[in-house]
Design a protein around this motif. Structure first.
Motif, mmCIF file in Angstrom:
data_model
loop_
_atom_site.group_PDB
_atom_site.id
_atom_site.type_symbol
_atom_site.label_atom_id
_atom_site.label_comp_id
_atom_site.label_asym_id
_atom_site.label_seq_id
_atom_site.Cartn_x
_atom_site.Cartn_y
_atom_site.Cartn_z
ATOM 1 N N SER A 20 -13.379 36.430 -21.768
ATOM 2 C CA SER A 20 -13.355 37.254 -20.562
ATOM 3 C C SER A 20 -13.802 36.434 -19.365
ATOM 4 O O SER A 20 -14.676 35.565 -19.481
ATOM 5 N N VAL A 21 -13.186 36.719 -18.232
ATOM 6 C CA VAL A 21 -13.602 36.107 -16.967
ATOM 7 C C VAL A 21 -13.824 37.213 -15.942
ATOM 8 O O VAL A 21 -13.236 38.301 -16.036
ATOM 9 N N ARG A 22 -14.692 36.931 -14.980
ATOM 10 C CA ARG A 22 -14.907 37.847 -13.857
ATOM 11 C C ARG A 22 -14.315 37.206 -12.608
ATOM 12 O O ARG A 22 -14.594 36.046 -12.303
ATOM 13 N N ILE A 23 -13.530 37.970 -11.886
ATOM 14 C CA ILE A 23 -12.833 37.449 -10.709
ATOM 15 C C ILE A 23 -13.264 38.223 -9.469
ATOM 16 O O ILE A 23 -13.235 39.465 -9.454
ATOM 17 N N PHE A 24 -13.661 37.485 -8.435
ATOM 18 C CA PHE A 24 -13.974 38.096 -7.143
ATOM 19 C C PHE A 24 -12.679 38.226 -6.352
ATOM 20 O O PHE A 24 -12.022 37.215 -6.061
#
Length: 459
Positions: free
Chosen positions: A415-419
């Motif tokens: 999983s990645v978090r993207i702004f």
């Protein structure tokens, strides 16, 4: 009235809370949109403190988030102070109605501005909304004489007059009239006449100048704010001959100005030491309540995306902290493939989230569609960004094509978090936010869902 409008079905908030609360955001169905309430609380408190110190009014725009939880944080819990809002859709107002009623019962004057030039078909809904709050609770924006007559219907339904802001175009050219053209087709004269008849109540002039989104310094933000106030003052000045009767009775006009970059820039007026001439002039404009040429005025600032922020807002440099500390919104997405073995000219990764999960808004400070957080991944040779985007998937790569010997430090299933570039558009793609609280102590506690906030997705 709201219940008669068909809306898309949504799971109840209690069902959503039962499913999500307590889960680590790595383990939720993806893509999902996350809000960090700790950052939101901090930004909202800072705005209320700044406007209090400067002694100016504040109107909270809710179109970015459309939730009662953030709207309440935007106006705080300050007894006897006005709770002023801007909505972009009537559905936002209907969704936040219980909050408006709660604030009114607590003794706070509530005024909700429908924030686009009046859409005639929405007048009955606005009037029914007003009727459920209180007299003086709903205002509308006017920039054409044909809009005004529809407010007779508002009074007939609500039983009282609608407030009116005249929309001034201070250079953005999205809506409104130029300062010297405010009386288009006798508009100002018509408003004065209808105010005497008790059909409307003129509150003031309103401008929203998103040209400040292209700024890149605190000083530029303040300059945009100064120019916007001067433009609104000029609009009043050029029509004082029509407003003289009101002025003679001591009636006040509100100048409502802003957009997040220039409103956030007011912190430059609160720094210690002597102010520069331009900052001193802006501070004086904020407090100039009486003027021989335009009568009694007060300045009100309005802003909306500041509690959450996004990459576009960080590009204005009115916030100086890193994205990890300043941006409250992120999208969690899953990596579905990695191309680190010379399949392409530079290493890339494929994620299962595209324009329908992130939005497709550009940002002036970098050539990408989102910035990948450093959350739970090794640091690389530069910034990892969303380089290309399609409907349901996107390509990640190093900004400016930097590859590094080890390629993209991601694996399939990670999983990645993207702004995102634009929080307003990204939020609109979801029916609810998963809320985390980074101020919570304990390993991983700041990445665990503590609440679910539903939001409307229509009009």
């Amino acid at each position: 009235m709201a219940s008669s409008i068909p809306l898309r079905p949504l799971a109840s908030q209690s069902e959503l809370q039962a499913f999500y609360i307590g889960k680590d955001i790595n383990d939720v169905p993806k893509p999902a949109v996350i809000l960090d309430v700790a950052i939101i609380r901090r930004h909202c408190a800072a705005m209320l403190e700044a406007t209090r110190e400067l002694g100016v009014g504040f109107r909270a725009h809710v179109k970015t988030h459309k939730t009662p939880q953030i709207a309440h944080l935007q106006v705080g819990d300050i007894p006897n102070t006005p709770a002023n809002f801007v909505i972009s859709t009537v559905l936002e107002g209907e969704t936040l109605l219980p909050l408006f009623q709660e604030l009114f019962r607590a003794g706070r004057p509530v005024n909700v501005l429908y924030g686009i030039p009046l859409v005639p078909s929405q007048v009955p809904r606005l009037a029914h909304l007003a009727k459920q709050i209180a007299a003086g609770s709903i205002s509308v924006m006017i920039d054409h004489p044909d809009q005004i007559d529809h407010l007779r219907g508002f009074r007939d339904i609500a039983g009282f007059a609608a407030g009116v802001f005249l929309k001034v175009d201070s250079g953005y050219h999205r809506a409104g009239l130029p300062p010297d053209g405010l009386n288009k087709g006798g508009l100002v004269e018509k408003i004065i006449t209808m105010e005497k008849e008790g059909v409307i109540e003129l509150i003031g002039v309103y401008s929203h100048n998103s040209l400040s989104y292209a700024g890149s310094t605190l000083e530029e933000g303040m300059q945009f704010l100064r120019e916007e106030i001067l433009g609104c003052r000029e609009a009043i000045r050029q029509h004082t001959h029509l407003l003289s009767a009101r002025q003679a009775k001591g009636k006040e006009l509100v100048i409502s100005v802003g957009a997040t970059p220039q409103v956030v820039s007011i912190k430059g007026l609160l720094q210690g030491g002597a102010l520069s001439p331009s900052r001193h002039e802006l501070k004086a404009l904020l407090h100039q309540e009486d003027s021989d040429d335009i009568g009694r005025i007060t300045v009100e600032l309005h802003a909306g995306v500041y509690p959450i922020l996004d990459m576009q807002q960080l590009s204005t440099n009115t916030h100086t902290g890193p994205a990890e500390d300043e941006i409250a919104i992120s999208v969690v997405a899953e990596v579905c493939s990695v191309y680190n073995n010379a399949e392409r000219s530079t290493p890339e990764a494929l994620i299962a989230a595209g324009s329908l999960a992130l939005g497709r808004e550009p940002c002036p400070s970098y050539p990408g569609w989102g910035v990948v957080s450093e959350w739970r991944r090794p640091k690389g040779p530069g910034r990892l960004i969303v380089q290309r985007i399609s409907q349901e998937h996107a390509i990640l790569g190093w900004e400016k094509g930097k590859g590094g010997e080890e390629g993209i430090p991601l694996r399939v299933g990670q999983s990645v978090r993207i702004f995102p570039n634009h929080a307003c558009v990204t939020g609109a793609l979801y029916g609810w936010y998963l809320v985390v609280d980074s101020s919570r102590e304990g390993e991983g506690e700041g990445e665990r869902v503590v609440d679910v906030w539903t939001r409307p997705t229509g009009w």
